[in-house]
Write a protein that holds these residues in place. Structure first.
Motif, short mmCIF file in Angstrom:
data_model
loop_
_atom_site.label_atom_id
_atom_site.label_comp_id
_atom_site.label_asym_id
_atom_site.label_seq_id
_atom_site.Cartn_x
_atom_site.Cartn_y
_atom_site.Cartn_z
N ILE A 138 0.85 -1.18 0.00
CA ILE A 138 0.00 0.00 0.00
C ILE A 138 0.89 1.24 0.00
O ILE A 138 1.95 1.25 0.61
CB ILE A 138 -0.89 0.02 1.26
CG1 ILE A 138 -1.69 -1.28 1.40
CG2 ILE A 138 -1.79 1.24 1.29
CD1 ILE A 138 -2.71 -1.49 0.33
N GLY A 139 0.44 2.28 -0.68
CA GLY A 139 1.20 3.54 -0.67
C GLY A 139 0.37 4.67 -1.23
O GLY A 139 -0.78 4.48 -1.63
N PRO A 140 0.94 5.88 -1.29
CA PRO A 140 0.21 7.02 -1.84
C PRO A 140 -0.19 6.77 -3.30
O PRO A 140 0.59 6.20 -4.07
CB PRO A 140 1.23 8.17 -1.74
CG PRO A 140 2.24 7.72 -0.75
CD PRO A 140 2.30 6.23 -0.86
N LYS A 141 -1.38 7.20 -3.66
CA LYS A 141 -1.86 6.99 -5.04
C LYS A 141 -0.89 7.57 -6.06
O LYS A 141 -0.70 7.01 -7.15
CB LYS A 141 -3.24 7.62 -5.21
CG LYS A 141 -4.36 6.89 -4.49
CD LYS A 141 -5.69 7.60 -4.67
CE LYS A 141 -6.79 6.90 -3.87
NZ LYS A 141 -8.09 7.62 -3.94
N GLY B 229 12.54 5.99 0.47
CA GLY B 229 11.11 6.23 0.56
C GLY B 229 10.56 5.95 1.95
O GLY B 229 11.08 5.09 2.68
N ASN B 230 9.53 6.68 2.31
CA ASN B 230 8.90 6.50 3.63
C ASN B 230 8.16 5.16 3.66
O ASN B 230 7.25 4.92 2.87
CB ASN B 230 7.92 7.63 3.91
CG ASN B 230 8.61 8.96 4.12
OD1 ASN B 230 9.76 9.00 4.57
ND2 ASN B 230 7.95 10.05 3.78
N ILE C 66 -0.86 5.07 10.45
CA ILE C 66 0.36 5.89 10.38
C ILE C 66 0.71 6.17 8.92
O ILE C 66 1.06 7.31 8.55
CB ILE C 66 1.52 5.18 11.10
CG1 ILE C 66 1.24 5.08 12.61
CG2 ILE C 66 2.84 5.93 10.86
CD1 ILE C 66 2.20 4.17 13.35
N ALA C 67 0.61 5.14 8.08
CA ALA C 67 0.90 5.32 6.65
C ALA C 67 -0.06 6.33 6.03
O ALA C 67 0.34 7.18 5.22
CB ALA C 67 0.82 3.98 5.93
N ALA C 68 -1.34 6.25 6.41
CA ALA C 68 -2.34 7.16 5.86
C ALA C 68 -2.07 8.61 6.27
O ALA C 68 -2.23 9.54 5.46
CB ALA C 68 -3.74 6.74 6.32
N SER D 123 0.85 9.89 7.14
CA SER D 123 2.18 10.39 6.77
C SER D 123 2.52 10.18 5.30
O SER D 123 3.62 10.53 4.86
CB SER D 123 3.25 9.70 7.64
OG SER D 123 3.23 8.30 7.44
N GLY D 124 1.59 9.62 4.53
CA GLY D 124 1.84 9.40 3.11
C GLY D 124 2.94 8.40 2.86
O GLY D 124 3.76 8.55 1.93
N ALA D 125 2.99 7.33 3.69
CA ALA D 125 4.06 6.34 3.60
C ALA D 125 3.57 5.06 2.94
O ALA D 125 2.37 4.84 2.76
CB ALA D 125 4.61 6.04 4.99
N TYR D 126 4.52 4.22 2.59
CA TYR D 126 4.23 2.89 2.07
C TYR D 126 4.16 1.90 3.23
O TYR D 126 4.79 2.10 4.27
CB TYR D 126 5.33 2.44 1.09
CG TYR D 126 5.41 3.26 -0.17
CD1 TYR D 126 4.89 2.79 -1.37
CD2 TYR D 126 6.04 4.51 -0.18
CE1 TYR D 126 4.97 3.54 -2.55
CE2 TYR D 126 6.13 5.27 -1.34
CZ TYR D 126 5.59 4.78 -2.53
OH TYR D 126 5.67 5.51 -3.68
N VAL D 127 3.43 0.80 3.05
CA VAL D 127 3.30 -0.21 4.11
C VAL D 127 2.87 -1.54 3.48
O VAL D 127 2.08 -1.56 2.52
CB VAL D 127 2.28 0.25 5.19
CG1 VAL D 127 0.89 0.44 4.60
CG2 VAL D 127 2.23 -0.73 6.36
N LEU D 128 3.42 -2.62 3.99
CA LEU D 128 2.98 -3.94 3.57
C LEU D 128 1.81 -4.34 4.46
O LEU D 128 1.89 -4.26 5.68
CB LEU D 128 4.11 -4.97 3.71
CG LEU D 128 3.77 -6.38 3.19
CD1 LEU D 128 3.81 -6.41 1.67
CD2 LEU D 128 4.73 -7.42 3.77
N ALA D 129 0.71 -4.78 3.84
CA ALA D 129 -0.49 -5.13 4.61
C ALA D 129 -1.06 -6.45 4.10
O ALA D 129 -0.78 -6.87 2.98
CB ALA D 129 -1.55 -4.04 4.49
#
Length: 275
Positions: free
Chosen positions: A115-118, A141-142, A186-188, A190-196
């Motif tokens: 998941i990450g910023p569009k 990258g964040n 937190i990702a939402a 801060s505009g970060a990437y995250v594995l979900a």
């Protein structure tokens, strides 16, 4: 007569209390088991759907303690759970091999997604998780890591290793030491990437401008297993009742219940006990 009453009253009270204690320590306690499981199964809403179905079939309540898989395994090693429902197959098989679990049963799967910023400023979008992480490392990258020894965290670390960046994930890499829902929050923010895991993502409401960027890679397969804690290690474990849950969740009825859990018409988990 007065003396007789004075003599009998304490005895009667004692018997009444003994009866109450017997009832409280007998069937009432036997009607529930404790399950150590993952935040993904809890936060996806699966257990809120599944456990009432199990209770209809068995009469048993299940108290779910949602932790990262590593913490759930530790809880079971201490004898604080009767059954495990987790998703780190290597760790699960070691748990059984070391004698802490009776037998591991595969029960269902879904998949991990990046998941990450569009806008995808790092350019990760595609099918290859390894390539995406290499780009994140190179661009600093964040990235929000759960950092909690969960099944998702274990998978993430495997992918970083495959990317050759396990020791150099970039300055934007941050560990939150938290569950899947908080990591997504937190990702939402801060505009970060995250594995979900896909299940938690589908049930996640605070998406901001996040989107699925990487999916469909066979490496992202996410298998869940279920195990009864070994009563030979902890005699107080309610192994018989725990086995009733295992038997039900891998049965056609339990597998159908898993398949029936959907959000917006989309199935979150796919039963595969028969495989």
């Amino acid at each position: 007569m007065t003396n007789f009453k004075n003599f009998c009253a304490p005895a009667l009270i004692h018997k009444a209390l003994a009866a109450i204690i017997f009832v409280a320590s007998g069937p009432v306690l036997a009607q529930s088991i404790t399950m150590a499981s993952t935040t993904s199964t809890e936060q996806s809403g699966l257990f809120g759907y599944l456990m009432p179905e199990f209770k209809k079939a068995s009469g048993l309540d299940v108290k779910v303690v949602a932790l990262g898989t590593g913490q759930a395994l530790d809880m079971a090693r201490r004898g604080d759970a009767d059954v495990l429902f987790v998703h780190d197959q290597v760790a699960e098989e070691k748990f059984v091999a070391d004698g802490w679990g009776v037998k591991r049963y595969p029960v269902m799967y879904n998949d991990f997604i990046l998941i990450g910023p569009k806008a995808d400023p790092v350019g990760t979008k595609g099918k290859e998780i390894v390539q995406a992480l290499q780009k994140l490392s190179a661009a600093n990258g964040n990235f929000i890591s759960r950092g909690d020894k969960s099944g998702t965290h274990a998978a993430e670390l495997r992918y970083w290793k495959l990317a050759g960046a396990d020791a150099a994930k970039g300055s934007g890499y941050k560990e939150c030491g938290c569950g899947m829902g908080p990591a997504l929050n937190i990702a939402a923010s801060s505009g970060a990437y995250v594995l979900a895991d896909r299940g938690t993502w589908l049930n996640f409401k605070n998406r901001a401008d996040l989107a699925i960027l990487v999916e469909g890679d066979t490496k992202l397969f996410n298998q869940y297993g279920v195990m009864v804690v070994n009563p030979a290690k902890h005699p107080h474990v309610k192994a018989q009742d725990a086995q009733k849950f295992v038997d039900w969740v891998v049965s056609p009825a339990g597998q159908a219940a898993i398949a029936g859990y959907k959000i917006g018409g989309e199935q979150l988990f796919f039963p595969n006990a028969a495989q």
